[in-house]
Each structure stands twice: as structure tokens, then as C-alpha cells.
Design an enzyme around this catalytic site. Structure first.
Site, PDB file in Angstrom:
ATOM      1  N   HIS A  47      -5.835 -33.486  17.048  1.00 33.13           N
ATOM      2  CA  HIS A  47      -4.727 -34.330  17.523  1.00 33.13           C
ATOM      3  C   HIS A  47      -3.609 -33.486  18.116  1.00 33.13           C
ATOM      4  O   HIS A  47      -2.491 -33.966  18.277  1.00 33.13           O
ATOM      5  CB  HIS A  47      -4.211 -35.193  16.376  1.00 33.13           C
ATOM      6  N   GLU A 102      10.434  -4.858   4.494  1.00 34.76           N
ATOM      7  CA  GLU A 102      10.469  -6.264   4.089  1.00 34.76           C
ATOM      8  C   GLU A 102      10.195  -6.398   2.591  1.00 34.76           C
ATOM      9  O   GLU A 102      10.902  -7.093   1.861  1.00 34.76           O
ATOM     10  CB  GLU A 102       9.416  -7.078   4.860  1.00 34.76           C
ATOM     11  N   LYS A 143       9.057  -0.914  14.199  1.00 38.57           N
ATOM     12  CA  LYS A 143       9.676  -0.729  12.870  1.00 38.57           C
ATOM     13  C   LYS A 143      10.797   0.295  12.966  1.00 38.57           C
ATOM     14  O   LYS A 143      11.891   0.113  12.440  1.00 38.57           O
ATOM     15  CB  LYS A 143       8.638  -0.163  11.884  1.00 38.57           C
ATOM     16  N   LYS A 155       0.843  -1.202   0.000  1.00 37.96           N
ATOM     17  CA  LYS A 155       0.000   0.000   0.000  1.00 37.96           C
ATOM     18  C   LYS A 155       0.882   1.258   0.000  1.00 37.96           C
ATOM     19  O   LYS A 155       0.705   2.157  -0.800  1.00 37.96           O
ATOM     20  CB  LYS A 155      -0.911  -0.035   1.229  1.00 37.96           C
ATOM     21  N   GLY A 202      -4.911  -1.989   4.762  1.00 38.67           N
ATOM     22  CA  GLY A 202      -4.145  -3.123   4.223  1.00 38.67           C
ATOM     23  C   GLY A 202      -4.825  -4.460   4.493  1.00 38.67           C
ATOM     24  O   GLY A 202      -4.907  -5.321   3.621  1.00 38.67           O
ATOM     25  N   ARG A 203      -5.318  -4.636   5.700  1.00 39.02           N
ATOM     26  CA  ARG A 203      -5.911  -5.936   6.069  1.00 39.02           C
ATOM     27  C   ARG A 203      -7.298  -6.138   5.477  1.00 39.02           C
ATOM     28  O   ARG A 203      -7.920  -7.166   5.713  1.00 39.02           O
ATOM     29  CB  ARG A 203      -5.928  -6.080   7.601  1.00 39.02           C
ATOM     30  N   GLU A 259      -5.042  -6.693  14.504  1.00 42.29           N
ATOM     31  CA  GLU A 259      -4.508  -5.375  14.150  1.00 42.29           C
ATOM     32  C   GLU A 259      -5.646  -4.346  14.213  1.00 42.29           C
ATOM     33  O   GLU A 259      -5.421  -3.174  14.492  1.00 42.29           O
ATOM     34  CB  GLU A 259      -3.865  -5.402  12.749  1.00 42.29           C
TER      35      GLU A 259
HETATM   36  O1  F6P Z   1       3.042  -3.002   9.823  1.00 41.51           O
HETATM   37  C1  F6P Z   1       1.686  -3.161   9.634  1.00 41.51           C
HETATM   38  C2  F6P Z   1       1.268  -2.820   8.243  1.00 41.51           C
HETATM   39  O2  F6P Z   1       1.206  -1.449   8.081  1.00 41.51           O
HETATM   40  C3  F6P Z   1      -0.067  -3.471   7.922  1.00 41.51           C
HETATM   41  O3  F6P Z   1      -1.131  -2.749   8.381  1.00 41.51           O
HETATM   42  C4  F6P Z   1       0.012  -3.616   6.449  1.00 41.51           C
HETATM   43  O4  F6P Z   1      -0.923  -4.543   5.973  1.00 41.51           O
HETATM   44  C5  F6P Z   1       1.444  -4.060   6.291  1.00 41.51           C
HETATM   45  O5  F6P Z   1       2.168  -3.329   7.256  1.00 41.51           O
HETATM   46  C6  F6P Z   1       2.034  -3.857   4.933  1.00 41.51           C
HETATM   47  O6  F6P Z   1       1.986  -2.522   4.535  1.00 41.51           O
HETATM   48  P1  F6P Z   1       2.191  -2.105   3.022  1.00 41.51           P
HETATM   49  O7  F6P Z   1       1.072  -2.709   2.245  1.00 41.51           O
HETATM   50  O8  F6P Z   1       2.145  -0.603   3.026  1.00 41.51           O
HETATM   51  O9  F6P Z   1       3.510  -2.632   2.576  1.00 41.51           O
END
Ligand code: F6P
Length: 540
Positions: A384, A213, A504, A207, A267-268, A353
Site C-alpha cells: 500500500h 553515540e 566521524k 566492539k 560488528g555487522r 557496509e
Molecule cells: O561506524 C561504523 C561502525 O564501526 C560499525 O561497523 C559498527 O557496527 C558500529 O560502528 C559500532 O561500532 P562499535 O561496536 O565499536 O561501537
């Protein structure tokens, strides 16, 4: 409502009602009310919910509905669908429901024609997906794409990854999807190992397009591709999904190959829009639109059904009931479907979240527990592993069981066995087995206590005809709205996530101390300092 809902009459009435019900067993509730099983059900679209095995009566449902009214749920639902800025801490509308509105819907928010923009993106995604699926979109060396690798994390990974797993039987064009998310190099390295750069397409999904990452994994993927095919290959092997065109361009992806969304999609809550591109390529635009229609079915139900016949309201309010009146800490989600093996992980972000908050929307501290802890595994594997605790442990763990009447493919009656297990578990959890019953089977007296099954353990059972794009959409929308109901009662902002920011920032401050040649100088605390020193020693 404004102020503290725990001070309301409705909250107090539920507290009193809980005292009356706390000592009652589900065995008694069923014996007293033979019509209960039939009455305590609700249908929404293709989903059928049995909530008779809850520590609740018709009166409980009335009181919970009254609390939902008191919390202003009706107005709040309309505020969301109408595009009001209910995400107050970020001053944004919350419009994931618009991602599945029909083309002809009318909704202008902050000057934007929302359905028109949503469908313009869906149309571009569909055209692109068709080209990849039809082998018209070729890689730099002229070969068609065989694998799409979605690089994203959180909402930019969990949604499409969960849905691809759920719907992989519908992936019919010979294009497989993979998902890379972790900053752990094992993730990207392991995934690239057996891929052919000539037939691989990367969808970089973020987003913000600033997430460490994702950008790091994307850079590694680009070097891998460029190493094999040269710089010019990037245009044919990288597309982006983002709200941030400037950052996409800065990374080196042509914005003609970018699929957008908007800041009013959390995002979620985003995989039914452009973040679902990898899924759409795998299952095709028609199936994707069936999924959107499924979402819409649940949206309409949520918006129009009376509270006591409203599936998300009933399930959300039962979440409040156990969290705030019975002191339950967690909710297990137990899909009797191997295909839904990522569903609990997906729900963890969606729910935790969203509702893991300690202050209300106006900044004042909450005075009740918020944010259920969601966890789970597919049945029968869970049986199990951890069901022992569900049956005989000391904790109250309400659970959602999810099953389907028809498998995609069956062998030797396995699917009926699977369903028999689901039904057996919910019955055993509710009714248990008494000491007398166990003794009557000839069990030695000293062993009887070990075998007693207390029962009275609440469950919901959701049954659907088959796991399809449509029923998956209905299921996901159900949980989105459960989150909304709970967040409304708790009075919190379910759409921000400030709690993830500090970690972060600290990670980016700490990273140089791990890698620099110089002795490390500044640390957040002595324990972390020692760990950094030990890490550096171990790294040599
Ligand atoms: O760190 C949490 C977050 O901001 C989430 O809410 C989001 O889904 C994820 O990181 C990834 O964010 P982006 O889509 O901006 O890379």
C-alpha cells in the site's frame, strides 16, 4: 581471482547471454519450459527458495556458477572457515562462522583455540542470562530486572534489535528488551522516561568501546541511574559487551561483568555472539543456541552444496546478474512477517557496509558496479506504499519475498491472507497483465495503457515453516553468505568499513564550533560554515 574479473571469459559469456535474454519475457520462459518451476528451486535446511521467477534459465545458472568458480569462490570459502586473514586492509581473520561452531570443532587461528573461547563466552552469557531470567540477579535495591536496555549502534544494535523483534514471541521470562542507539537525545530520553531504575539493566555493547553515540548514551544512562540509586548501584545495573576490556574498565564497568569477543568478528556479523546478550536474556540460552544451530545449518550448506544447488551462491550470483548485467540499482527485501520489520534495516548494514566499496582488495579500482542497495518493508504494508513502482515503474527492482507457513498465533485466517498476498504479488510481478487482457475486461481504450502490468519483474521467494530461532539463524546466515559471494566476485574486502571514518572525525571536529561561546573559526567548506552560523543563530 587476481586481476579484473570483468576481463574474464566467464564475464564476457554472461554479457552475451544477457543480450539474448534481455528481450525475453518471463511469460515466454515459463511457456517454453514447463519444468522450470520445479527445477528452479533449492532447499537449505528449513528454507525453500523458488527462483523460477527470475530472468534467468538453466544456462544462466551454469554461467553464473562458472563465474563464481573463476572468482575462486570455493577457495575463498575455505579461507574464511579456516581463519585466513581475508580482511586484508585490517589484516584480520573473518570468523563470524566460528561464533556458531560446535564445542567440539577444532580451529586454532593465530594461536587461539577459537571454539573453546567462543563456548567459554557463550557459557558465561548463558549463566548470566539464567540469573537475570530466574530473578536471582537483583538490582541494587533487591528487585529483579524487568527491562534490559541495550546501548549500542550499528552492528552492536541492529542485530540484537532485529532478532529481538523477530523472536519476541519467545521472550518468556518477563524480561523485556529495548534498544537505544542514536546520539539524538530523543532516543535515550524517550526510552528512559517510563523505566524504573530499580528494575533496569543496561548492556553497553560496543566492539571498540570508543563509539561516541554509545558512550554518550551510556553516560546519560549512568547519570540517570546514579541520580536515583547512587554510585554503588552501577555494578548491579551495568554490564558491557566489547573486545576492549581497558576501555570498559575506564568507563567504570567491572570487567567481571564484561562479555568479550574478538577482532575477527565484524560488528555487522556479531549478534550471534556476545552482542546478542540482550536477546539471550529475553529468549533464554536454549532458544539462543537453537538460533546458533540454525546459523550452522546454513553454514554447512554453503560450505558443501554444489554451486548450482547452493542457496547463498544462487542468490548472490543473481545479485551480480542484475547489478552488473541488467544495471539494477537496488534490491527490495519484503518479509511477509510483521516480526521481521527490522530485517531490511539490519540487512542494510550487513550488505551495504560490507560491499559498498570502489576498490578491490589489492587497492585497484573496481571496473563494475558493486554493492546492491537494500531496502524494504514488511508486506502487506509495502503493497500500500511503494509496490506501485515495483509493478509499473521504469526501474528494474529485483525483490526477495520471505514468508512462513505457520504463524506464531493466528486470528480469523489472517495468516493465509498474508501469504495469499505474497504469492499474488510475485505472480503479478512476473507475469503482469497485457493490454489485450485488460481490454477484454471491457476497459475503455484510453484507460488500457494505465492498467497494463508489464510483468517480467524478477523475484525470489523464500518459504520457511515458521519464524523460530532456528529459521531466523538460517535466514541471517543466508544473507551473510550472499554478501560473501558477491564480495568475492567483485574482489573487494567485504569486512572493513573505512568509509565511515571521515564523517566521524569531522563531526568531532565540528562539535565545538556548534557549542562554543567564541565565534567559530575553521570550517571544512563555505556551505557548512553557513549552516553552522545559521544553527548557532537558531540556538540563540
Ligand atoms: O561506524 C561504523 C561502525 O564501526 C560499525 O561497523 C559498527 O557496527 C558500529 O560502528 C559500532 O561500532 P562499535 O561496536 O565499536 O561501537
Amino acid at each position: 581471482m587476481d586481476g579484473d574479473i570483468t576481463q574474464s571469459q566467464e564475464w564476457a559469456a554472461l554479457g552475451k547471454h544477457q543480450e539474448e535474454l534481455a528481450g525475453r519475457h518471463l511469460r515466454e520462459l515459463f511457456a517454453e519450459d514447463p519444468g522450470r518451476a520445479e527445477r528452479m528451486t533449492v532447499t537449505a535446511g528449513d528454507l525453500y527458495l523458488d527462483y523460477a521467477k527470475h530472468r534467468a534459465t538453466g544456462r544462466t545458472v551454469e554461467l553464473l556458477a562458472a563465474l563464481a568458480e573463476r572468482a575462486g569462490l570455493r577457495d575463498r570459502v575455505e579461507a574464511m572457515f579456516g581463519g585466513e586473514h581475508i580482511n586484508v586492509s585490517e589484516d584480520r581473520a573473518v570468523l563470524h562462522v566460528a561464533l556458531r561452531m560446535p564445542r567440539e570443532a577444532e580451529l586454532v587461528v593465530d594461536g587461539q583455540d577459537v571454539p573453546a573461547d567462543v563456548h567459554a563466552v557463550l557459557d558465561r552469557m548463558s549463566a548470566f542470562a539464567r540469573r537475570v531470567r530466574g530473578k536471582e540477579w537483583k538490582g541494587a535495591t533487591g528487585k529483579p530486572i524487568e527491562t534490559v536496555v541495550n546501548i549500542g549502534i550499528g552492528g552492536s544494535d541492529l542485530g540484537p534489535a532485529m532478532a529481538y523483534e523477530a523472536l519476541r514471541d519467545y521472550a518468556d521470562a518477563g524480561v523485556a528488551a529495548r534498544f537505544v542507539s542514536n546520539i539524538d537525545p530523543a532516543d535515550i530520553v524517550g526510552n528512559l522516561r517510563d523505566l524504573d531504575p530499580e528494575t533496569t539493566l543496561f548492556v553497553v555493547s560496543s566492539k571498540t568501546f570508543t563509539t561516541l553515540e554509545t558512550l554518550t548514551n551510556a553516560r546519560v544512562a549512568r547519570s540517570w541511574l546514579v541520580g536515583a540509586l547512587g554510585d554503588d548501584a552501577v555494578a548491579k545495573h551495568f554490564v558491557a559487551v566489547s573486545t576492549n576490556a581497558a576501555k570498559v574498565a575506564e568507563f567504570g564497568i567491572d570487567t567481571d561483568n564484561m562479555f568479550g569477543f574478538w577482532d575477527w568478528v565484524g560488528g555487522r556479523y556479531s549478534y550471534d555472539g556476545a552482542i546478542g546478550l540482550s536477546l539471550m536474556i529475553a529468549i533464554g540460552p536454549e532458544r539462543f543456541r537453537e538460533m546458533l544451530a540454525g546459523f550452522r545449518t546454513m553454514d554447512e550448506h554453503f560450505r558443501t552444496a554444489p554451486f548450482d544447488r547452493n542457496m547463498p551462491v544462487i542468490m548472490g550470483m543473481l545479485g551480480i546478474w542484475y547489478t552488473d548485467f541488467f544495471g539494477a540499482e537496488t534490491r527490495a527485501v519484503l518479509p511477509y512477517s510483521q516480526r521481521l520489520h527490522r530485517f531490511p534495516a539490519y540487512l542494510q548494514q550487513l550488505t551495504m557496509e560490507s560491499n559498498g566499496k570502489s576498490v578491490r582488495a589489492d587497492g585497484t579500482p573496481v571496473t563494475a558496479q558493486t554493492g546492491e542497495i537494500f531496502w524494504g518493508e514488511p508486506g502487506t504494508n509495502g503493497q500500500h506504499a511503494f509496490y506501485q513502482l515495483l509493478h509499473q515503474g521504469t526501474r528494474l527492482v529485483p525483490a526477495d519475498f520471505i514468508g512462513f507457513a505457520e504463524p506464531y498465533e493466528d486470528r480469523e485466517g489472517m495468516h493465509d491472507q498474508l501469504t495469499a498476498n505474497l504469492l499474488a504479488q510475485t505472480s503479478a510481478l512476473a507475469f503482469g497483465k497485457t493490454a489485450e487482457e485488460i481490454a477484454a475486461e471491457g476497459t475503455a481504450a484510453e484507460i488500457v495503457p494505465h492498467k497494463v502490468m508489464p510483468g517480467n519483474r524478477p523475484t525470489s521467494t523464500i518459504l520457511a515453516p515458521k519464524l523460530t530461532p532456528s529459521t531466523l539463524g538460517q535466514l541471517v546466515a543466508l544473507y551473510e553468505h550472499i554478501v560473501f559471494v558477491e564480495g568475492t566476485v567483485w574482489g573487494i574486502d567485504s569486512f572493513d568499513q573505512w568509509g565511515v571514518e571521515l564523517g566521524k572525525k569531522m563531526a568531532s571536529d565540528l562539535a565545538p564550533a556548534l557549542t562554543s561561546e567564541e565565534p567559530p573559526t575553521s570550517f571544512p567548506d563555505p556551505s557548512t560554515e553557513l549552516l553552522v552560523r545559521r544553527y548557532r543563530e537558531l540556538r540563540g
